[in-house]
Motif scaffolding. Structure first.
Motif, PDB file in Angstrom:
ATOM      1  N   ILE A   1      -9.279  -1.463 -10.232  1.00 23.34           N
ATOM      2  CA  ILE A   1      -8.797  -0.092 -10.106  1.00 23.34           C
ATOM      3  C   ILE A   1      -8.077   0.278 -11.401  1.00 23.34           C
ATOM      4  O   ILE A   1      -7.276  -0.513 -11.919  1.00 23.34           O
ATOM      5  N   ALA A   2      -8.389   1.446 -11.954  1.00 23.40           N
ATOM      6  CA  ALA A   2      -7.652   1.949 -13.118  1.00 23.40           C
ATOM      7  C   ALA A   2      -6.408   2.685 -12.624  1.00 23.40           C
ATOM      8  O   ALA A   2      -6.440   3.350 -11.589  1.00 23.40           O
ATOM      9  N   MET A   3      -5.295   2.544 -13.352  1.00 21.80           N
ATOM     10  CA  MET A   3      -4.072   3.248 -12.972  1.00 21.80           C
ATOM     11  C   MET A   3      -3.434   3.876 -14.199  1.00 21.80           C
ATOM     12  O   MET A   3      -3.327   3.233 -15.251  1.00 21.80           O
ATOM     13  N   ARG A   4      -3.008   5.121 -14.051  1.00 21.54           N
ATOM     14  CA  ARG A   4      -2.264   5.823 -15.095  1.00 21.54           C
ATOM     15  C   ARG A   4      -0.847   6.031 -14.572  1.00 21.54           C
ATOM     16  O   ARG A   4      -0.624   6.688 -13.553  1.00 21.54           O
ATOM     17  N   ALA A   5       0.131   5.432 -15.246  1.00 21.40           N
ATOM     18  CA  ALA A   5       1.539   5.567 -14.843  1.00 21.40           C
ATOM     19  C   ALA A   5       2.403   5.488 -16.095  1.00 21.40           C
ATOM     20  O   ALA A   5       2.132   4.668 -16.987  1.00 21.40           O
ATOM     21  N   GLY A   6       3.440   6.305 -16.157  1.00 21.76           N
ATOM     22  CA  GLY A   6       4.329   6.278 -17.318  1.00 21.76           C
ATOM     23  C   GLY A   6       3.613   6.500 -18.631  1.00 21.76           C
ATOM     24  O   GLY A   6       3.948   5.890 -19.646  1.00 21.76           O
ATOM     25  N   ARG A   7       2.578   7.346 -18.605  1.00 26.22           N
ATOM     26  CA  ARG A   7       1.775   7.700 -19.791  1.00 26.22           C
ATOM     27  C   ARG A   7       1.054   6.508 -20.406  1.00 26.22           C
ATOM     28  O   ARG A   7       0.724   6.506 -21.604  1.00 26.22           O
ATOM     29  N   SER A   8       0.790   5.481 -19.603  1.00 19.59           N
ATOM     30  CA  SER A   8      -0.008   4.339 -20.052  1.00 19.59           C
ATOM     31  C   SER A   8      -1.097   4.053 -19.020  1.00 19.59           C
ATOM     32  O   SER A   8      -0.953   4.371 -17.831  1.00 19.59           O
ATOM     33  N   TRP A   9      -2.178   3.418 -19.484  1.00 21.49           N
ATOM     34  CA  TRP A   9      -3.281   3.032 -18.613  1.00 21.49           C
ATOM     35  C   TRP A   9      -3.214   1.533 -18.322  1.00 21.49           C
ATOM     36  O   TRP A   9      -2.883   0.734 -19.203  1.00 21.49           O
ATOM     37  N   TYR A  10      -3.564   1.177 -17.088  1.00 22.38           N
ATOM     38  CA  TYR A  10      -3.593  -0.223 -16.658  1.00 22.38           C
ATOM     39  C   TYR A  10      -4.875  -0.473 -15.871  1.00 22.38           C
ATOM     40  O   TYR A  10      -5.417   0.433 -15.237  1.00 22.38           O
ATOM     41  N   ARG A  11      -5.330  -1.713 -15.929  1.00 24.98           N
ATOM     42  CA  ARG A  11      -6.429  -2.127 -15.050  1.00 24.98           C
ATOM     43  C   ARG A  11      -5.888  -3.123 -14.035  1.00 24.98           C
ATOM     44  O   ARG A  11      -5.273  -4.132 -14.404  1.00 24.98           O
ATOM     45  N   LEU A  12      -6.075  -2.800 -12.743  1.00 23.19           N
ATOM     46  CA  LEU A  12      -5.603  -3.654 -11.657  1.00 23.19           C
ATOM     47  C   LEU A  12      -6.787  -4.424 -11.082  1.00 23.19           C
ATOM     48  O   LEU A  12      -7.828  -3.840 -10.785  1.00 23.19           O
ATOM     49  N   THR A  13      -6.625  -5.724 -10.931  1.00 29.30           N
ATOM     50  CA  THR A  13      -7.682  -6.547 -10.338  1.00 29.30           C
ATOM     51  C   THR A  13      -7.126  -7.236  -9.105  1.00 29.30           C
ATOM     52  O   THR A  13      -6.108  -7.948  -9.182  1.00 29.30           O
ATOM     53  N   LEU A  14      -7.763  -7.021  -7.978  1.00 33.66           N
ATOM     54  CA  LEU A  14      -7.300  -7.575  -6.705  1.00 33.66           C
ATOM     55  C   LEU A  14      -7.267  -9.100  -6.776  1.00 33.66           C
ATOM     56  O   LEU A  14      -8.242  -9.734  -7.187  1.00 33.66           O
ATOM     57  N   LYS A  15      -6.138  -9.686  -6.387  1.00 33.91           N
ATOM     58  CA  LYS A  15      -5.973 -11.143  -6.507  1.00 33.91           C
ATOM     59  C   LYS A  15      -6.816 -11.906  -5.492  1.00 33.91           C
ATOM     60  O   LYS A  15      -7.343 -12.965  -5.778  1.00 33.91           O
ATOM     61  N   ARG A  16      -6.912 -11.377  -4.268  1.00 33.77           N
ATOM     62  CA  ARG A  16      -7.668 -12.115  -3.235  1.00 33.77           C
ATOM     63  C   ARG A  16      -8.660 -11.166  -2.567  1.00 33.77           C
ATOM     64  O   ARG A  16      -8.362 -10.005  -2.326  1.00 33.77           O
ATOM     65  N   GLN A  17      -9.817 -11.689  -2.275  1.00 34.60           N
ATOM     66  CA  GLN A  17     -10.832 -10.888  -1.600  1.00 34.60           C
ATOM     67  C   GLN A  17     -10.478 -10.738  -0.127  1.00 34.60           C
ATOM     68  O   GLN A  17      -9.696 -11.506   0.426  1.00 34.60           O
TER      69      GLN A  17
ATOM     70  N   LYS B   1       5.933  -3.710  -7.843  1.00 35.46           N
ATOM     71  CA  LYS B   1       5.473  -3.739  -6.452  1.00 35.46           C
ATOM     72  C   LYS B   1       3.974  -4.027  -6.356  1.00 35.46           C
ATOM     73  O   LYS B   1       3.519  -4.767  -5.489  1.00 35.46           O
ATOM     74  N   ILE B   2       3.195  -3.427  -7.270  1.00 33.72           N
ATOM     75  CA  ILE B   2       1.742  -3.617  -7.234  1.00 33.72           C
ATOM     76  C   ILE B   2       1.362  -5.033  -7.646  1.00 33.72           C
ATOM     77  O   ILE B   2       0.371  -5.600  -7.173  1.00 33.72           O
ATOM     78  N   GLY B   3       2.192  -5.644  -8.518  1.00 35.30           N
ATOM     79  CA  GLY B   3       1.883  -6.975  -9.032  1.00 35.30           C
ATOM     80  C   GLY B   3       1.834  -8.062  -7.973  1.00 35.30           C
ATOM     81  O   GLY B   3       1.315  -9.153  -8.220  1.00 35.30           O
ATOM     82  N   GLU B   4       2.347  -7.776  -6.771  1.00 32.89           N
ATOM     83  CA  GLU B   4       2.264  -8.767  -5.699  1.00 32.89           C
ATOM     84  C   GLU B   4       0.820  -8.970  -5.237  1.00 32.89           C
ATOM     85  O   GLU B   4       0.452 -10.049  -4.786  1.00 32.89           O
TER      86      GLU B   4
END
Length: 424
Positions: free
Chosen positions: A312-328, A288-291
């Motif tokens: 944005i850093a995200m912790r889910a399912g015991r793993s860390w992810y970095r989210l970068t906004l696709k469009r300003q 869902k976030i990948g959209e």
């Protein structure tokens, strides 16, 4: 510091910032009186501070600690205790008033960082007319509590943390004043060193008045509820005085503040944990976030931590992810809309988790940046939650939003170090 005595001159084009005769801890108890601000400790932590030392100023700012557990903090008897406790501190000479008005230089050292603010009185009029600018809404329960305590005690027992746009001449004056020996130095349990120098005498007062005559706005950094409560008390006292055909004392039109240059202020991230992920797996959440975000799995918290706005850093399912906004955000967006806290709420928390109001949704917990990513990780991994780490807002963000009369979402800024209560 609780009471103010000075001459007030109103309706000036610059901000009002005046000296006063503060109450400060006597040397014998100088290390025992100062306490954390009222709103950064839990009831249990406040009780522990009070039980550890009868001189702790926590008794004056959180008087419920002297009542049995479960006593409502906003009951009549608690405010009566707040009055009695403050009177006792003065009668016991744990707090002693300076003989003449002055300003105070309040320095804080946290590791390698230092910040130096001037303590003085600012005006309710400036707060009401927008020369003291706000960036947050207040919560009615907290505002009402501080209003009642301030009115009952006839004291400002906690300073409002204000910022101004740094001025070289003020910086130079402060640098000279730092050569003076502090009259008080206190090392808090967290290692932060708080020092106070008195800036009294005609020359120092005239110099500071002149320097601040070029400041046309101050910005609330921390202490929105204390500032609002001061304005409320002033309004209440004016109404009471008018009803009696009297004039309100000038001291009721001012409140205690510490003003810091914006470039010294240290703002940490203020992060969020959603306690349950609604039964969604980490893969479903990522889908869902990948959209709206590019997603990169990270080796750990340090790798995931945002390095700039829009990440944005995200912790889910015991793993860390970095989210970068696709469009300003579009050109038409307000300044506040472009903050990562707003983006997180609008693009992730509401559509993915159904969190419509972070102020009232019980699933959302806020974690100040001083607690680090270990607290985020532990919070997320418990009960299958999801944590989000944000890039800190800047002092410039706060001032631009305040200048535009916009508001930040709650729990966006975490200022560190915090101001002590009971020091000045």
């Amino acid at each position: 510091g609780p009471f103010c005595c000075y001459t007030v001159v109103w309706c000036l084009p610059m901000v009002y910032f005046e000296p006063f005769a503060a109450y400060r801890p006597s040397p014998e108890v100088a290390a025992r009186v100062p306490s954390p601000p009222y709103d950064v400790v839990s009831t249990e932590e406040a009780r522990a501070l009070a039980s550890a030392d009868e001189c702790s100023f926590i008794r004056c700012i959180r008087p419920e600690v002297d009542h049995p557990a479960g006593t409502p903090y906003n009951s009549d008897k608690v405010y009566a205790t707040g009055v009695k406790n403050l009177q006792r501190f003065i009668e016991q000479k744990w707090l002693v008033q300076d003989p003449v008005p002055g300003y105070y230089l309040y320095s804080q050292k946290m590791g390698d960082r230092e910040q130096h603010g001037i303590v003085g009185c600012v005006s309710v009029d400036d707060y009401e007319n927008g020369r003291i600018k706000r960036h947050e809404l207040t919560r009615p329960d907290k505002e009402n509590d501080r209003t009642r305590l301030t009115d009952e005690q006839s004291a400002n027992v906690g300073p409002v943390f204000l910022m101004y746009k740094a001025q070289e001449q003020i910086d130079a004056f402060v640098a000279r004043m730092l050569e003076k020996e502090p009259v008080q130095s206190y090392t808090a349990p967290n290692g932060v060193v708080h020092s106070v120098r008195v800036l009294a005498g005609d020359e120092a007062i005239a110099t500071l008045r002149s320097l601040f005559s070029s400041i046309d706005a101050l910005y609330v950094a921390d202490g929105h509820h204390r500032a609002a409560s001061a304005a409320n008390v002033c309004r209440m006292r004016v109404e009471r005085a008018n009803a009696r055909g009297e004039t309100v004392p000038e001291s009721s039109r001012a409140f205690l503040s510490v003003v810091f240059p914006d470039k010294q202020v240290n703002i940490l991230d203020y992060n969020r944990i959603v306690k349950q992920s609604g039964g969604m797996s980490a893969d479903e959440i990522l889908g869902k976030i990948g959209e709206s975000f590019d997603i990169a799995q990270c080796s750990g918290a340090a790798d995931a931590r945002p390095s700039r706005k829009g990440e944005i850093a995200m912790r889910a399912g015991r793993s860390w992810y970095r989210l970068t906004l696709k469009r300003q955000e579009s050109q038409n967006s307000s300044i506040a809309d472009t903050l990562d806290t707003m983006v997180l709420s609008r693009v992730i928390l509401a559509p993915v988790f159904g969190v419509e109001d972070i102020r009232t949704d019980p699933r959302v917990r806020f974690v100040g940046g001083s607690r680090g990513y270990a607290a985020l990780e532990a919070g997320a991994d418990k009960d299958g939650g999801v944590a989000f780490g944000l890039f800190p807002v800047t002092a410039d963000d706060i001032m631009k939003i305040s200048d535009a009369n916009e508001l930040m979402p709650p729990k966006t800024t975490w200022f560190e170090p915090k101001l002590c209560s009971g020091l000045v």
